[in-house]
Design an enzyme around this catalytic site. Structure first.
Site, PDB file in Angstrom:
ATOM      1  N   ASP A 200      11.596  -6.915  37.704  1.00  0.00           N
ATOM      2  CA  ASP A 200      11.988  -8.036  38.557  1.00  0.00           C
ATOM      3  C   ASP A 200      10.891  -9.104  38.574  1.00  0.00           C
ATOM      4  OD1 ASP A 200      14.320  -6.479  39.418  1.00  0.00           O
ATOM      5  OD2 ASP A 200      12.800  -5.226  40.360  1.00  0.00           O
TER       6      ASP A 200
ATOM      7  N   HIS B  84      14.381  -2.544  44.919  1.00  0.00           N
ATOM      8  CA  HIS B  84      14.897  -2.953  43.601  1.00  0.00           C
ATOM      9  C   HIS B  84      16.422  -3.023  43.721  1.00  0.00           C
ATOM     10  CE1 HIS B  84      15.494  -3.374  39.335  1.00  0.00           C
ATOM     11  NE2 HIS B  84      16.187  -2.254  39.269  1.00  0.00           N
TER      12      HIS B  84
HETATM   13  N1  LIG Z   1      14.068   0.199  37.966  1.00  0.00           N
HETATM   14  C1  LIG Z   1      14.509  -0.594  37.022  1.00  0.00           C
HETATM   15  O1  LIG Z   1      14.023  -1.746  36.890  1.00  0.00           O
HETATM   16  C2  LIG Z   1      15.575  -0.152  36.042  1.00  0.00           C
HETATM   17  C3  LIG Z   1      15.911  -0.993  34.975  1.00  0.00           C
HETATM   18  C4  LIG Z   1      16.893  -0.570  34.085  1.00  0.00           C
HETATM   19  C5  LIG Z   1      17.542   0.647  34.268  1.00  0.00           C
HETATM   20  N2  LIG Z   1      17.198   1.436  35.326  1.00  0.00           N
HETATM   21  C6  LIG Z   1      17.834   2.740  35.530  1.00  0.00           C
HETATM   22  O2  LIG Z   1      17.284   3.669  34.586  1.00  0.00           O
HETATM   23  C7  LIG Z   1      18.176   4.767  34.425  1.00  0.00           C
HETATM   24  C8  LIG Z   1      18.340   5.100  32.954  1.00  0.00           C
HETATM   25  O3  LIG Z   1      18.942   4.036  32.265  1.00  0.00           O
HETATM   26  P1  LIG Z   1      19.366   4.181  30.722  1.00  0.00           P
HETATM   27  O4  LIG Z   1      19.909   2.865  30.327  1.00  0.00           O
HETATM   28  O5  LIG Z   1      18.272   4.786  29.917  1.00  0.00           O
HETATM   29  O6  LIG Z   1      20.571   5.224  30.852  1.00  0.00           O
HETATM   30  P2  LIG Z   1      21.245   6.097  29.689  1.00  0.00           P
HETATM   31  O7  LIG Z   1      22.540   6.591  30.227  1.00  0.00           O
HETATM   32  O8  LIG Z   1      21.232   5.361  28.395  1.00  0.00           O
HETATM   33  O9  LIG Z   1      20.247   7.295  29.527  1.00  0.00           O
HETATM   34  C9  LIG Z   1      20.006   8.194  30.564  1.00  0.00           C
HETATM   35  C10 LIG Z   1      19.571   9.482  29.910  1.00  0.00           C
HETATM   36  O10 LIG Z   1      19.175  10.345  30.949  1.00  0.00           O
HETATM   37  C11 LIG Z   1      19.645  11.639  30.651  1.00  0.00           C
HETATM   38  N3  LIG Z   1      19.724  12.333  31.906  1.00  0.00           N
HETATM   39  C12 LIG Z   1      20.683  12.269  32.853  1.00  0.00           C
HETATM   40  N4  LIG Z   1      20.398  13.081  33.870  1.00  0.00           N
HETATM   41  C13 LIG Z   1      19.201  13.653  33.565  1.00  0.00           C
HETATM   42  C14 LIG Z   1      18.365  14.590  34.215  1.00  0.00           C
HETATM   43  N5  LIG Z   1      18.722  15.119  35.377  1.00  0.00           N
HETATM   44  N6  LIG Z   1      17.217  14.970  33.625  1.00  0.00           N
HETATM   45  C15 LIG Z   1      16.852  14.452  32.432  1.00  0.00           C
HETATM   46  N7  LIG Z   1      17.615  13.554  31.756  1.00  0.00           N
HETATM   47  C16 LIG Z   1      18.771  13.181  32.328  1.00  0.00           C
HETATM   48  C17 LIG Z   1      20.985  11.414  29.962  1.00  0.00           C
HETATM   49  O11 LIG Z   1      21.366  12.531  29.167  1.00  0.00           O
HETATM   50  C18 LIG Z   1      20.680  10.180  29.120  1.00  0.00           C
HETATM   51  O12 LIG Z   1      20.199  10.516  27.834  1.00  0.00           O
HETATM   52  C19 LIG Z   1      19.456   4.333  35.139  1.00  0.00           C
HETATM   53  O13 LIG Z   1      19.506   4.918  36.430  1.00  0.00           O
HETATM   54  C20 LIG Z   1      19.307   2.823  35.262  1.00  0.00           C
HETATM   55  O14 LIG Z   1      20.071   2.301  36.327  1.00  0.00           O
HETATM   56  C21 LIG Z   1      16.227   1.065  36.208  1.00  0.00           C
HETATM   57  O1  LIG Z   2      20.768  -3.363  37.516  1.00  0.00           O
HETATM   58  C1  LIG Z   2      20.852  -2.229  37.076  1.00  0.00           C
HETATM   59  O2  LIG Z   2      21.698  -1.413  37.444  1.00  0.00           O
HETATM   60  C2  LIG Z   2      19.871  -1.808  36.015  1.00  0.00           C
HETATM   61  C3  LIG Z   2      18.476  -2.156  36.375  1.00  0.00           C
HETATM   62  O3  LIG Z   2      18.129  -1.740  37.652  1.00  0.00           O
HETATM   63  C4  LIG Z   2      18.168  -3.615  36.183  1.00  0.00           C
HETATM   64  O4  LIG Z   2      17.632  -4.236  37.103  1.00  0.00           O
HETATM   65  O5  LIG Z   2      18.423  -4.143  35.089  1.00  0.00           O
END
Ligand SMILES: NC(=O)c1ccc[n+]([C@@H]2O[C@H](COP(=O)([O-])OP(=O)(O)OC[C@H]3O[C@@H](n4cnc5c(N)ncnc54)[C@H](O)[C@@H]3O)[C@@H](O)[C@H]2O)c1
Ligand SMILES: O=C(O)C[C@H](O)C(=O)O
Length: 337
Positions: free
Chosen positions: A165, A193
């Site tokens: 962010d 967030h």
């Molecule tokens: N904080 C932030 O700024 C931010 C930014 C982007 C995404 N995210 C979050 O990050 C997370 C992951 O996003 P992504 O795009 O990589 O998702 P994705 O679905 O591509 O990958 C998630 C992976 O996690 C694995 N997984 C699920 N549950 C699990 C567990 N209990 N233990 C271990 N592995 C597990 C799945 O098998 C998958 O491979 C999401 O919750 C998304 O919302 C946060």
């Molecule tokens: O917004 C979402 O769900 C994914 C991530 O937290 C983001 O900010 O891109």
């Protein structure tokens, strides 16, 4: 320097969700030295759930095929006690991402229980000095759940991610002002967030000037900039059909790197456990302006002057965190005290 002759002990990093989209963008940067520096060996503990293990084997093969000189070991596992064994950093990425039409808080019930198990496993297996960064959403409340589930690890070693962010906010301001993004500094995103986050443009700088002296259009700052930053995650999901991955991985690298080295006057946005700073509710994990001193200790920057407008925005975001905590802790049977 010749990394093969490095005498440094490897830093052991666990990454959950290692075969997911963020994992795929993150692991190669850790392995290349972007996170801990070009002469710091790393051992990678890659954690997935059972259905992800086949894809994880492919990711590990690709890591092997990069022949990264800094990588000393790659562990692949769906067993948390193996995955968190003796780790220095635990990057908790794995969890279900939101889809179009969902808010991050909708993931509370889906992802919350995962962080109980991971917190316990970190407590029982990681180094006592482990630092934990939660990325999986809703990341602030998930970090709080993990922290509560790891009573032997000091609360100060738990973080959640708002650096994406901050980076988004800096670019929006730079583009509006027509300056390179490196000119924007002292920009803290406060709160959750979530769309309620507050990117504090009033204390940020462009070059040596206040942002508000360079961008004098208050209506744009309040009514366009603030919501654009808060809704950027949704905009990416709408455009890509999937949530941000490469930029999220980049923000993980930025967060860990900047928590691992002195800040030299700059601040960064990191969600940490509140001790009541700036009137934030004690005990929640909320985004605050963080500096790291020469001894490697982080602290909340003191003396930030917040306007009434800023205080209201921050209070609203922290109220949302209190509500998330109540719902999640109720569902999981966790005690707030
Ligand atoms: N904080 C932030 O700024 C931010 C930014 C982007 C995404 N995210 C979050 O990050 C997370 C992951 O996003 P992504 O795009 O990589 O998702 P994705 O679905 O591509 O990958 C998630 C992976 O996690 C694995 N997984 C699920 N549950 C699990 C567990 N209990 N233990 C271990 N592995 C597990 C799945 O098998 C998958 O491979 C999401 O919750 C998304 O919302 C946060
Ligand atoms: O917004 C979402 O769900 C994914 C991530 O937290 C983001 O900010 O891109």
């Amino acid at each position: 320097m010749n990394t093969f002759s490095s005498k440094k002990e490897p830093i052991r990093v666990a990454v959950t969700g290692a075969a997911g989209n963020i994992g795929y963008a993150l692991l190669f940067r850790i392995a290349s030295g972007a996170m801990f520096g070009p002469d710091q060996p790393v051992a990678l503990n890659l954690i997935e759930i059972e259905p992800g293990m086949k894809a994880l084997a492919g990711v590990a093969m690709e890591l092997d095929d990069c022949a990264f000189p800094l990588v000393t070991e790659i562990v692949q596992t769906d067993d948390l006690s193996v995955g968190f064994k003796d780790v220095d950093w635990a990057l908790l990425v794995g969890s279900v991402p939101r889809k179009a039409g969902m808010e991050r808080a909708d993931l509370l019930g889906i992802n919350g229980k995962v962080f109980v198990g991971q917190g316990k496993a970190i407590n029982d297996n990681a180094k006592p000095s482990v630092r934990v960064l939660v990325v999986g959403n809703p990341c602030n409340t998930n970090a709080l759940i993990a922290m509560k589930s790891a009573p032997d690890i000091p609360n100060e070693q738990f973080f959640a991610m708002t650096r994406l962010d901050e980076n988004r906010a800096k670019t929006q301001l730079a583009q509006k002002a027509g300056v390179p993004v490196k000119e924007v500094s002292q920009l803290c995103v406060w709160g959750n967030h979530s769309p309620s986050m507050y990117p504090d443009f009033e204390n940020a700088k462009i070059g040596r000037q206040k942002v508000t002296d360079v961008i004098q259009d208050q209506a744009w700052l309040r009514d366009t900039f603030v919501p654009v930053v808060g809704q950027r995650g949704k905009a990416i999901i709408d455009a890509r059909g999937a949530s941000s991955a490469a930029s999220a991985a980049n923000a993980v690298v930025d967060t860990v790197r900047d928590l691992s080295s002195p800040s030299h006057g700059e601040i960064h946005s990191v969600c940490v456990v509140s001790r009541g700073e700036y009137g934030t509710p004690e005990g929640i994990i909320t985004s605050l302006p963080i500096r790291v001193d020469g001894a490697g200790q982080w602290r909340v920057m003191e003396g930030v002057k917040l306007s009434e407008y800023a205080k209201e925005k921050i209070a609203a975001s922290n109220k949302e965190l209190l509500e998330e905590r109540e719902v999640a802790f109720g569902q999981l049977g966790l005690s707030i005290s």
